[in-house]
Design an enzyme around this catalytic site. Structure first.
Site, short mmCIF file in Angstrom:
data_model
loop_
_atom_site.label_atom_id
_atom_site.label_comp_id
_atom_site.label_asym_id
_atom_site.label_seq_id
_atom_site.Cartn_x
_atom_site.Cartn_y
_atom_site.Cartn_z
CE LYS A 90 -5.03 -9.84 -4.27
NZ LYS A 90 -4.31 -10.07 -5.52
CD GLU B 9 0.80 2.75 4.38
OE1 GLU B 9 1.16 3.79 3.81
OE2 GLU B 9 1.01 2.52 5.58
CB CYS C 212 1.76 5.57 -3.61
SG CYS C 212 3.11 5.10 -2.54
CD GLU D 196 -2.45 7.09 -7.38
OE1 GLU D 196 -3.36 6.26 -7.26
OE2 GLU D 196 -1.46 7.15 -6.62
P1 NAP Z 1 -5.34 -1.87 -6.58
O1 NAP Z 1 -6.04 -2.08 -7.85
O2 NAP Z 1 -6.04 -1.16 -5.50
O3 NAP Z 1 -4.84 -3.31 -6.09
C1 NAP Z 1 -4.07 -3.50 -4.96
C2 NAP Z 1 -4.27 -4.91 -4.43
O4 NAP Z 1 -5.62 -5.07 -3.98
C3 NAP Z 1 -4.06 -5.98 -5.48
O5 NAP Z 1 -3.47 -7.09 -4.86
C4 NAP Z 1 -5.47 -6.27 -5.93
O6 NAP Z 1 -5.64 -7.53 -6.51
C5 NAP Z 1 -6.21 -6.18 -4.62
N1 NAP Z 1 -7.66 -5.97 -4.74
C6 NAP Z 1 -8.37 -5.56 -5.83
N2 NAP Z 1 -9.68 -5.52 -5.56
C7 NAP Z 1 -9.83 -5.93 -4.28
C8 NAP Z 1 -10.95 -6.11 -3.41
N3 NAP Z 1 -12.19 -5.85 -3.80
N4 NAP Z 1 -10.72 -6.54 -2.16
C9 NAP Z 1 -9.47 -6.78 -1.72
N5 NAP Z 1 -8.38 -6.65 -2.49
C10 NAP Z 1 -8.54 -6.22 -3.76
O7 NAP Z 1 -3.99 -1.06 -6.81
P2 NAP Z 1 -2.87 -1.34 -7.87
O8 NAP Z 1 -3.37 -0.85 -9.18
O9 NAP Z 1 -2.38 -2.71 -7.74
O10 NAP Z 1 -1.71 -0.37 -7.32
C11 NAP Z 1 -1.67 0.98 -7.59
C12 NAP Z 1 -2.25 1.79 -6.44
O11 NAP Z 1 -1.57 1.50 -5.24
C13 NAP Z 1 -2.08 3.26 -6.65
O12 NAP Z 1 -3.28 3.92 -6.29
C14 NAP Z 1 -0.99 3.65 -5.69
O13 NAP Z 1 -0.99 4.98 -5.29
C15 NAP Z 1 -1.21 2.72 -4.57
N6 NAP Z 1 0.00 2.55 -3.76
C16 NAP Z 1 0.06 3.17 -2.53
C17 NAP Z 1 1.19 3.06 -1.74
C18 NAP Z 1 1.28 3.75 -0.40
O14 NAP Z 1 2.16 3.41 0.36
N7 NAP Z 1 0.38 4.66 -0.07
C19 NAP Z 1 2.26 2.31 -2.20
C20 NAP Z 1 2.18 1.69 -3.45
C21 NAP Z 1 1.03 1.82 -4.21
P3 NAP Z 1 -5.38 -7.74 -8.08
O15 NAP Z 1 -3.95 -8.09 -8.17
O16 NAP Z 1 -6.26 -8.85 -8.48
O17 NAP Z 1 -5.72 -6.46 -8.77
#
Ligand code: NAP
Ligand code: MG
Length: 492
Positions: free
Chosen positions: A175, A251, A285, A386
């Site tokens: 996804k 992650e 991140c 963050e």
């Molecule tokens: P997010 O809101 O957590 O969303 C990530 C993914 O999860 C999206 O595809 C999202 O779908 C999906 N999602 C949302 N709610 C869910 C649920 N209840 N169950 C399963 N999946 C669900 O994060 P983001 O705003 O896209 O990305 C930013 C975050 O990612 C930051 O916190 C960043 O630090 C972290 N990040 C971490 C790394 C690492 O390697 N540690 C790398 C990159 C980013 P939708 O598209 O519908 O929202």
């Protein structure tokens, strides 16, 4: 050109089946670049069912490592052939500058090549368990793997999961993020053209996290979820995954310290400080979002940092003059602006930026000026939470112990860097930083060979390296009796 959003299930392009629209925008100017619908729970379950059947048929799981590697190498070559197209698409989808997107595409091809190599290396262990036993430890695919990714590296985050998952012989249900689904359609178009990749191995379902993502996380037919995203959603996934105790790899977020000792070259330290936070508009991140500077250098550091911030040209990712691009979406831009307000209300001082940029034709896009906060207290929300945008805090520290204390004072533990000419001190400090991805006299470069993962609430498990492959493998022991005979345990 507006592309229609499509799912890829069982080797066929199919329309997402709800009437909930998804309009994908270029965040630099709000032009529509993609259009389509979200997928339902039922359609997600259909993709999971296909992945399960495909896995059980075993065509891919039982293909030789050489056969799987050949497919991965073909994918890498086809990514290279379409590099410009993909990089341009990630640029207009995510907002990052083209140069960054081009690095991502090159990294994506390298990741497929790396796992093509790794899967062909002899793996497993053999040992003499007793004088009558030869024992083996073998690695097998986990099964059906659900892969859920964020929007900050649309192609690369997908590939960090897809490449090792496929290399290990799994079937996948992938996804993409709602706001950045475009380059994934090219990746799956590449899969579609490779006959040696059996239909149903690689499936993609577009849609909302709380529908598609949640269904994947809850499904008892999914054996593993590999997720990259926020810590808050990571916790939800962990809960959902408990229903069938599926394997999870998370992650998550970060609030990473960039520690600067006063013996460092000031100019270089400032340049790394800027690079650490403003690369990717801070939507990374591992961004160095908390700069910690030794007291005696603090004033000079802040002064030069604020001066140099002014040289950063913010603009559309496709404009070669731009050094920093747009924020991915209006929602994310508002989230970042809200944090800037919170910082002001908490009493911190804005030393640079602090507002949305609308001049010089930027008014249609989602741009934020690189923002610097000083006079911060360690317990402020802008220091602890963050922000995931171009916002940095700069704090002074007294000595080594103080630097380590501040560095480790958040719930996160993803990354961190230390700058010092004193090699022993730099090593002493970096070893005490509770984080998984660290640098000495550097910030940001990482390598496909090394594990990527966080301590504390920054995650569980690792991407990349041998660790990133093992995430997608079960281990099995096989104990072979060399002289089979009755165990003689119960009376004959
Ligand atoms: P997010 O809101 O957590 O969303 C990530 C993914 O999860 C999206 O595809 C999202 O779908 C999906 N999602 C949302 N709610 C869910 C649920 N209840 N169950 C399963 N999946 C669900 O994060 P983001 O705003 O896209 O990305 C930013 C975050 O990612 C930051 O916190 C960043 O630090 C972290 N990040 C971490 C790394 C690492 O390697 N540690 C790398 C990159 C980013 P939708 O598209 O519908 O929202
Ligand atoms: Mg977009």
């Amino acid at each position: 050109m507006v592309k229609e959003l499509m799912n890829y299930i069982n080797g066929e392009w199919v329309k997402p089946d709800t009437d909930r629209e998804n309009i994908v925008l270029n965040p630099a100017n709000q032009e529509v670049i993609g259009k389509g619908f979200h997928s339902s729970k039922e359609q997600t379950e259909e993709a999971i069912r296909v992945a399960k059947e495909t896995f059980e048929r075993g065509e891919w799981a039982n293909a030789t490592p050489g056969e799987r590697a050949a497919v991965l190498l073909k994918i890498a070559d086809m990514i290279d052939e379409r590099a410009e197209e993909i990089a341009t698409l990630d640029t207009i989808d995510n907002g990052k500058i083209l140069e960054e997107a081009s690095f991502d595409v090159a990294d994506a091809a390298s990741t497929f090549r790396y796992y093509a190599g790794l899967i062909q290396a002899p793996a497993g262990e053999v040992f003499n368990a007793s004088d009558d036993h030869q024992s083996m430890i073998v690695r097998e695919p986990v099964g059906v793997t659900g892969l859920i990714v964020p929007w900050n590296f649309p192609l690369l985050m997908s590939v960090w999961k897809i490449a090792p998952a496929l290399a290990a012989g799994n079937s996948i249900v992938f996804k993409p993020a709602e706001v950045t689904p475009m380059s994934a359609m090219i990746l799956f178009d590449i899969f579609d053209q490779i006959e040696e990749l059996p239909k149903g191995v690689a499936n993609m379902v577009m849609g909302e996290g709380n529908v598609v993502g949640q269904t994947i996380s809850e499904s008892h037919d999914v054996d593993m979820v590999s997720f990259t995203g926020s810590t808050a959603v990571g916790k939800k996934i962990m809960q959902a995954a408990s229903g069938n105790l599926k394997r999870i790899s998370l992650e998550l977020g970060g609030k990473s310290p960039n520690i600067v000792f006063a013996d460092t070259d000031l100019d270089m330290a400032v340049d790394y400080g800027l690079f650490g936070i403003f690369y990717g508009s801070g939507q990374i991140c591992s961004a160095g979002s908390r700069i910690l500077v030794e007291e005696s250098m603090y004033d000079d550091y802040v002064k030069l940092f604020v001066e140099k911030v002014k040289n950063i040209k913010v603009g559309p990712g496709l404009d070669p003059e731009s050094n920093m691009g747009a924020i991915v979406s209006e929602q994310q831009m508002n989230r970042v602006l809200e944090y800037i307000e919170i910082g002001k209300q908490e009493g911190a001082t804005v030393a640079a930026g602090g507002y949305r940029l609308t001049d010089n034709g930027l008014d249609k896009g989602f741009f934020i000026a690189p923002t610097v906060f000083v006079d911060v207290e360690n317990d402020m929300r802008i220091v602890q939470e963050e922000i995931f945008g171009p916002v940095v805090t700069i704090q002074p520290f007294k000595d080594e112990a103080d630097a380590v204390r501040l560095a480790n004072s958040t719930n996160y533990g993803l990354a961190g860097g230390v700058f010092s000419k004193d090699g022993s001190r730099a090593m002493r400090v970096i070893k005490q930083v509770r984080a998984g991805i660290t640098w000495v006299n550097d910030y940001h470069p990482t390598f496909v060979e090394a594990p990527w993962g966080g301590y504390k609430q920054s995650g569980i498990g690792h991407s990349l390296g041998t660790y990133g492959l093992e995430e997608f493998q079960e281990v099995k022991q096989i104990n072979v009796r060399l002289q089979p005979e009755s165990p003689g345990w119960f009376p004959q």
